[in-house]
Design a protein around this motif. Sequence first.
Motif, PDB file in Angstrom:
ATOM      1  N   ARG A  60      -5.476  -9.419  -0.974  1.00 31.27           N
ATOM      2  CA  ARG A  60      -6.603  -9.095  -1.847  1.00 31.27           C
ATOM      3  C   ARG A  60      -6.014  -8.783  -3.222  1.00 31.27           C
ATOM      4  NH1 ARG A  60     -10.450  -4.587  -3.290  1.00 31.27           N
ATOM      5  NH2 ARG A  60     -12.457  -5.668  -3.523  1.00 31.27           N
ATOM      6  N   GLY A 117     -12.055  -0.752  -5.352  1.00 29.74           N
ATOM      7  CA  GLY A 117     -11.332  -0.701  -4.089  1.00 29.74           C
ATOM      8  C   GLY A 117      -9.831  -0.737  -4.320  1.00 29.74           C
ATOM      9  N   THR A 118      -9.097  -1.152  -3.302  1.00 35.60           N
ATOM     10  CA  THR A 118      -7.640  -1.220  -3.393  1.00 35.60           C
ATOM     11  C   THR A 118      -7.166  -2.648  -3.149  1.00 35.60           C
ATOM     12  OG1 THR A 118      -7.399  -0.635  -1.054  1.00 35.60           O
ATOM     13  CG2 THR A 118      -7.336   1.169  -2.671  1.00 35.60           C
ATOM     14  N   PHE A 119      -5.926  -2.905  -3.594  1.00 32.27           N
ATOM     15  CA  PHE A 119      -5.453  -4.286  -3.642  1.00 32.27           C
ATOM     16  C   PHE A 119      -3.998  -4.395  -3.198  1.00 32.27           C
ATOM     17  CE2 PHE A 119      -8.811  -3.707  -6.691  1.00 32.27           C
ATOM     18  CZ  PHE A 119      -9.622  -4.822  -6.496  1.00 32.27           C
ATOM     19  N   ASP A 120      -3.661  -5.600  -2.748  1.00 34.56           N
ATOM     20  CA  ASP A 120      -2.285  -5.905  -2.383  1.00 34.56           C
ATOM     21  C   ASP A 120      -1.480  -6.387  -3.584  1.00 34.56           C
ATOM     22  OD1 ASP A 120      -2.811  -5.545   0.490  1.00 34.56           O
ATOM     23  OD2 ASP A 120      -4.036  -7.350   0.254  1.00 34.56           O
ATOM     24  N   TRP A 144      -4.590   1.944  -7.572  1.00 28.83           N
ATOM     25  CA  TRP A 144      -5.415   0.994  -6.821  1.00 28.83           C
ATOM     26  C   TRP A 144      -4.598   0.122  -5.878  1.00 28.83           C
ATOM     27  CZ3 TRP A 144      -8.946  -1.030 -11.380  1.00 28.83           C
ATOM     28  CH2 TRP A 144      -9.926  -0.061 -11.655  1.00 28.83           C
ATOM     29  N   LEU A 145      -3.288   0.343  -5.825  1.00 34.88           N
ATOM     30  CA  LEU A 145      -2.442  -0.465  -4.955  1.00 34.88           C
ATOM     31  C   LEU A 145      -2.478   0.048  -3.519  1.00 34.88           C
ATOM     32  CD1 LEU A 145       0.777  -0.875  -7.140  1.00 34.88           C
ATOM     33  CD2 LEU A 145      -0.832  -2.706  -6.538  1.00 34.88           C
ATOM     34  N   ASN A 146      -2.552  -0.883  -2.577  1.00 33.92           N
ATOM     35  CA  ASN A 146      -2.324  -0.545  -1.177  1.00 33.92           C
ATOM     36  C   ASN A 146      -0.842  -0.250  -0.974  1.00 33.92           C
ATOM     37  OD1 ASN A 146      -5.005  -0.964  -0.260  1.00 33.92           O
ATOM     38  ND2 ASN A 146      -4.669  -3.172  -0.193  1.00 33.92           N
ATOM     39  N   PRO A 147      -0.465   0.454   0.086  1.00 32.82           N
ATOM     40  CA  PRO A 147       0.960   0.624   0.388  1.00 32.82           C
ATOM     41  C   PRO A 147       1.637  -0.745   0.471  1.00 32.82           C
ATOM     42  CG  PRO A 147      -0.346   2.092   1.742  1.00 32.82           C
ATOM     43  CD  PRO A 147      -1.331   1.202   1.035  1.00 32.82           C
ATOM     44  N   GLY A 149       1.808  -2.735  -1.983  1.00 33.20           N
ATOM     45  CA  GLY A 149       1.198  -3.596  -2.993  1.00 33.20           C
ATOM     46  C   GLY A 149       2.025  -3.662  -4.264  1.00 33.20           C
ATOM     47  N   ARG A 272       6.455  -1.855  -6.902  1.00 27.80           N
ATOM     48  CA  ARG A 272       5.826  -1.886  -5.577  1.00 27.80           C
ATOM     49  C   ARG A 272       5.423  -0.465  -5.159  1.00 27.80           C
ATOM     50  NH1 ARG A 272       8.081  -0.640  -0.794  1.00 27.80           N
ATOM     51  NH2 ARG A 272      10.179  -0.722  -1.719  1.00 27.80           N
ATOM     52  N   ARG A 273       4.180  -0.352  -4.668  1.00 28.20           N
ATOM     53  CA  ARG A 273       3.746   0.922  -4.108  1.00 28.20           C
ATOM     54  C   ARG A 273       4.485   1.186  -2.813  1.00 28.20           C
ATOM     55  NH1 ARG A 273       2.372   5.198  -5.843  1.00 28.20           N
ATOM     56  NH2 ARG A 273       0.659   4.342  -7.098  1.00 28.20           N
TER      57      ARG A 273
END
Length: 274
Positions: A60, A117-120, A144-147, A149, A272-273
Amino acid sequence: MHSTDPSAHGGADAAHGRYGEALFAPEHPRETERIDDAAVVYDPVTTHRLRALGAGPGLRCLEVGAGTGTVARWLLREAGAAEVVAVDRDTGALEGLAEPGLRVVTADLTDETLDLGTFDQIHARFVLMHLPERRRLVSRLAGWLNPGGRLLLGDAVDLPDGLDASSAYRRTMDAMWEALRTTIGTDISRVPAYPHFLREEGLADVAAELYCPPLVADGPLARFWSQTWQRMRPALEATGQVDAATVDAALAYLASPGLAELGPGMLMTWGRRR
């Protein structure tokens, strides 16, 4: 230099106008052409880096300042992203896109109520440099980053020849940065600090690279700068750094076989998150 425009997007504070209002109205008949000239130059470098950062099936993605949608289309068609959210204050150039997985959002990144939302993977090119709130927005995008991401930021840097302060080209380029600063709040002086910003946000694997595309007479980048300067003529002359004759000489130089300059480049920074 929006997503494809080194000279581009977003909001501004009370002291400045907005991109697309104070300068570069989207309804101008040649605005899409101007943006796409920059996209031709920068998209291959951007998409190469996005691919290296893991752009691929199932992700995403968020495309900030989506412009005419060239990177968003690539993410869907070539990288196979599951969904791309393309956000911009003016999405008129995206209205004709009917890509499966594309969600177009007309919004201002500086709107505190914006919740996407959150994103990759998140990408913003030639956006933050135009926004006085840029440091706060880096925090917002990182949040907004997913782990796992990845965040990729690209903004303009200028590497002028220290021995050339008086040519028509240099004077016009310098006047452009000053006009952008005073009119819409553009500031490229902090772009080299982006790696530190991402590290401060706790991102891992932070790195950066600089790309300075060739500036060739009548090539797409020369056309981009020519269109930009022509559209900015009143603001350029208002700086007091150039007059009409100087701008004319600079424009003629961009189309001349004698053109020999290291034009503005793009610094890309990523992290990178954890």
